[in-house]
Design a protein around this motif. Structure first.
Motif, mmCIF file in Angstrom:
data_model
loop_
_atom_site.group_PDB
_atom_site.id
_atom_site.type_symbol
_atom_site.label_atom_id
_atom_site.label_comp_id
_atom_site.label_asym_id
_atom_site.label_seq_id
_atom_site.Cartn_x
_atom_site.Cartn_y
_atom_site.Cartn_z
ATOM 1 N N GLN A 1 2.335 5.414 -3.056
ATOM 2 C CA GLN A 1 2.681 6.829 -2.974
ATOM 3 C C GLN A 1 3.552 7.238 -4.170
ATOM 4 O O GLN A 1 3.560 8.404 -4.577
ATOM 5 C CB GLN A 1 3.434 7.108 -1.671
ATOM 6 C CG GLN A 1 3.653 8.591 -1.383
ATOM 7 C CD GLN A 1 2.351 9.373 -1.217
ATOM 8 O OE1 GLN A 1 1.423 8.893 -0.562
ATOM 9 N NE2 GLN A 1 2.277 10.555 -1.822
ATOM 10 N N CYS B 1 -14.622 -1.535 2.922
ATOM 11 C CA CYS B 1 -13.491 -0.647 3.193
ATOM 12 C C CYS B 1 -12.166 -1.398 3.109
ATOM 13 O O CYS B 1 -11.151 -0.828 2.660
ATOM 14 C CB CYS B 1 -13.651 0.013 4.558
ATOM 15 S SG CYS B 1 -14.933 1.283 4.596
ATOM 16 N N SER C 1 -6.543 6.082 -2.971
ATOM 17 C CA SER C 1 -7.058 4.921 -2.233
ATOM 18 C C SER C 1 -7.619 5.334 -0.877
ATOM 19 O O SER C 1 -8.662 4.817 -0.439
ATOM 20 C CB SER C 1 -5.956 3.876 -2.048
ATOM 21 O OG SER C 1 -5.548 3.343 -3.287
ATOM 22 N N GLU C 2 -6.940 6.254 -0.217
ATOM 23 C CA GLU C 2 -7.416 6.715 1.090
ATOM 24 C C GLU C 2 -8.757 7.437 0.957
ATOM 25 O O GLU C 2 -9.644 7.283 1.808
ATOM 26 C CB GLU C 2 -6.363 7.634 1.722
ATOM 27 C CG GLU C 2 -5.104 6.876 2.139
ATOM 28 C CD GLU C 2 -3.944 7.800 2.489
ATOM 29 O OE1 GLU C 2 -4.074 9.031 2.253
ATOM 30 O OE2 GLU C 2 -2.921 7.307 3.000
ATOM 31 N N ARG C 3 -8.908 8.212 -0.099
ATOM 32 C CA ARG C 3 -10.196 8.879 -0.328
ATOM 33 C C ARG C 3 -11.273 7.857 -0.665
ATOM 34 O O ARG C 3 -12.421 7.968 -0.203
ATOM 35 C CB ARG C 3 -10.075 9.894 -1.480
ATOM 36 C CG ARG C 3 -9.206 11.102 -1.172
ATOM 37 C CD ARG C 3 -9.361 12.165 -2.250
ATOM 38 N NE ARG C 3 -9.023 11.671 -3.583
ATOM 39 C CZ ARG C 3 -7.805 11.716 -4.112
ATOM 40 N NH1 ARG C 3 -6.797 12.228 -3.429
ATOM 41 N NH2 ARG C 3 -7.589 11.255 -5.330
ATOM 42 N N LYS D 1 -1.954 6.273 -3.799
ATOM 43 C CA LYS D 1 -2.149 6.025 -2.361
ATOM 44 C C LYS D 1 -3.152 7.020 -1.780
ATOM 45 O O LYS D 1 -4.057 6.649 -1.013
ATOM 46 C CB LYS D 1 -0.829 6.119 -1.604
ATOM 47 C CG LYS D 1 -0.955 5.778 -0.118
ATOM 48 C CD LYS D 1 0.405 5.735 0.558
ATOM 49 C CE LYS D 1 0.297 5.207 1.985
ATOM 50 N NZ LYS D 1 -0.404 6.129 2.891
ATOM 51 N N GLU D 2 -3.011 8.292 -2.159
ATOM 52 C CA GLU D 2 -3.947 9.301 -1.679
ATOM 53 C C GLU D 2 -5.346 9.040 -2.221
ATOM 54 O O GLU D 2 -6.341 9.198 -1.507
ATOM 55 C CB GLU D 2 -3.451 10.686 -2.099
ATOM 56 C CG GLU D 2 -2.171 11.106 -1.377
ATOM 57 C CD GLU D 2 -1.520 12.327 -2.000
ATOM 58 O OE1 GLU D 2 -1.281 13.304 -1.267
ATOM 59 O OE2 GLU D 2 -1.263 12.308 -3.221
ATOM 60 N N ILE E 1 0.821 -1.217 0.000
ATOM 61 C CA ILE E 1 0.000 0.000 0.000
ATOM 62 C C ILE E 1 0.853 1.265 0.000
ATOM 63 O O ILE E 1 0.589 2.202 -0.774
ATOM 64 C CB ILE E 1 -0.975 -0.007 1.196
ATOM 65 C CG1 ILE E 1 -2.028 -1.112 1.010
ATOM 66 C CG2 ILE E 1 -1.650 1.352 1.344
ATOM 67 C CD1 ILE E 1 -2.970 -1.282 2.190
ATOM 68 N N ASP E 2 1.883 1.302 0.819
ATOM 69 C CA ASP E 2 2.730 2.499 0.883
ATOM 70 C C ASP E 2 3.449 2.770 -0.435
ATOM 71 O O ASP E 2 3.777 3.917 -0.762
ATOM 72 C CB ASP E 2 3.740 2.386 2.022
ATOM 73 C CG ASP E 2 3.094 2.592 3.394
ATOM 74 O OD1 ASP E 2 1.970 3.133 3.442
ATOM 75 O OD2 ASP E 2 3.710 2.187 4.401
ATOM 76 N N ALA F 1 -9.149 -0.429 0.522
ATOM 77 C CA ALA F 1 -7.767 -0.191 0.952
ATOM 78 C C ALA F 1 -6.764 -0.991 0.126
ATOM 79 O O ALA F 1 -5.637 -0.545 -0.101
ATOM 80 C CB ALA F 1 -7.626 -0.545 2.428
ATOM 81 N N VAL G 1 -11.482 4.803 0.286
ATOM 82 C CA VAL G 1 -11.898 4.116 1.524
ATOM 83 C C VAL G 1 -12.967 4.938 2.238
ATOM 84 O O VAL G 1 -14.003 4.402 2.681
ATOM 85 C CB VAL G 1 -10.690 3.873 2.454
ATOM 86 C CG1 VAL G 1 -11.165 3.396 3.829
ATOM 87 C CG2 VAL G 1 -9.739 2.851 1.852
ATOM 88 N N LYS G 2 -12.747 6.239 2.351
ATOM 89 C CA LYS G 2 -13.703 7.106 3.048
ATOM 90 C C LYS G 2 -15.031 7.185 2.296
ATOM 91 O O LYS G 2 -16.107 7.133 2.908
ATOM 92 C CB LYS G 2 -13.095 8.496 3.225
ATOM 93 C CG LYS G 2 -11.896 8.512 4.170
ATOM 94 C CD LYS G 2 -11.215 9.879 4.200
ATOM 95 C CE LYS G 2 -9.985 9.855 5.100
ATOM 96 N NZ LYS G 2 -9.257 11.135 5.098
#
Length: 280
Positions: A90, A128, A105-107, A102-103, A86-87, A132, A109-110
């Motif tokens: 970036q 979720c 993916s984080e959005r 990565k950013e 996952i990292d 991720a 998830v939300k």
């Protein structure tokens, strides 16, 4: 011309072998009546074959090299879990002004949690978890070699990592439909993540002024909007587009224009796809 390959390669997912045969060599795969792959292929020569045995050996030698690469990538990729990757996302750019995968993916998830709490609250954690992990296969050697296997390999590696079966399936399904009229996600988790992924992309592009015009659509916004609409229709969800896209824009922060005008433009665009393509 019929040929064969080593059965050891059947350890690699069928889709990988078929893609390698079709895309790289223009060979036809051979399957059983139940659809499972056999260690054989059919090649077509457009010149007269004077020595069938020698020609067959040539085809088999070329394909063997391709499949050895795929086998190596598969075994190498499995040394790291999707979660470990996952990292690395970036370093994969989603869009220059919108940041990394990565950013994104984080959005996603939300957004997936927002959608799940509205439509399928009991699946929120599964959806979720899928969100991720669903882009992690972009960092694998296999997807680097075969970009068309995005999602397919994520699903295969998730299964190897012993992720929940629902997550394994939803990772593959979140890319569906791939085109108009194509297969839709069968599971709610796959549908939710697929919706979130597309909502994020549409919102981000409109937020930086990268909209579709009459002649250009570099980010495939029409296709993404249609996919979103078909998923919503298939699941019989009642969606407040203004609210969803407003929240999606807010997740980008000051990177985009998150004004009410932008929301209005997005909703108008999506409604236009509905009128033009879904009501006919």
């Amino acid at each position: 011309m019929c040929g064969r390959f080593d059965e050891k390669f059947l350890q690699v997912p069928d889709k990988v072998l078929i893609t390698s045969m079709r895309e790289h060599q223009k060979y036809f795969p051979v399957v059983k009546e139940d659809g499972s792959l056999l260690p054989g292929f059919v090649a077509v020569n457009n010149t007269k074959v004077l020595n069938p045995g020698l020609t067959r050996e040539g085809h088999e030698r070329v394909l063997r090299a391709r499949l050895e690469d795929a086998f190596f990538f598969f075994e190498s990729d499995k040394k790291r879990t999707l979660e470990d990757r996952i990292d690395d996302l970036q370093g994969v750019i989603f869009q220059a002004k919108l940041g990394s995968i990565k950013e994104k993916s984080e959005r996603v998830v939300k957004l997936t949690r927002i959608l799940a709490e509205s439509f399928e609250p009991e699946l929120a954690d599964t959806a979720c978890r899928t969100a991720a992990l669903c882009k992690a296969d972009l960092t694998t050697d296999m997807v680097g070699e075969f970009p068309s296997l995005q999602g397919v390999m994520g699903s295969a590696y998730a299964a190897y990592d012993k992720e929940d079966d629902a997550v394994v399936t939803a990772i593959r399904e979140h890319y569906m439909p791939l085109r108009s009229g194509a297969e839709l996600p069968e599971t709610a988790a796959g549908a939710l993540v697929g919706m979130a992924d597309r909502i994020d992309t549409i919102a981000g592009c409109f937020g930086i002024g990268q909209t579709a015009t009459g002649t250009t659509d570099p980010f495939g916004l029409r296709r993404l909007s249609l996919a979103l609409l078909h998923i919503v229709k298939d699941r019989s969800y009642r969606v407040d587009l203004s609210s969803l896209f407003g929240k999606a824009l807010a997740l980008y922060g000051d990177r985009v224009d998150g004004s009410a005008k932008t929301v209005e433009q997005i909703v108008s665009f999506v409604k236009g796809r509905f009128v033009n393509d879904c009501v006919r």
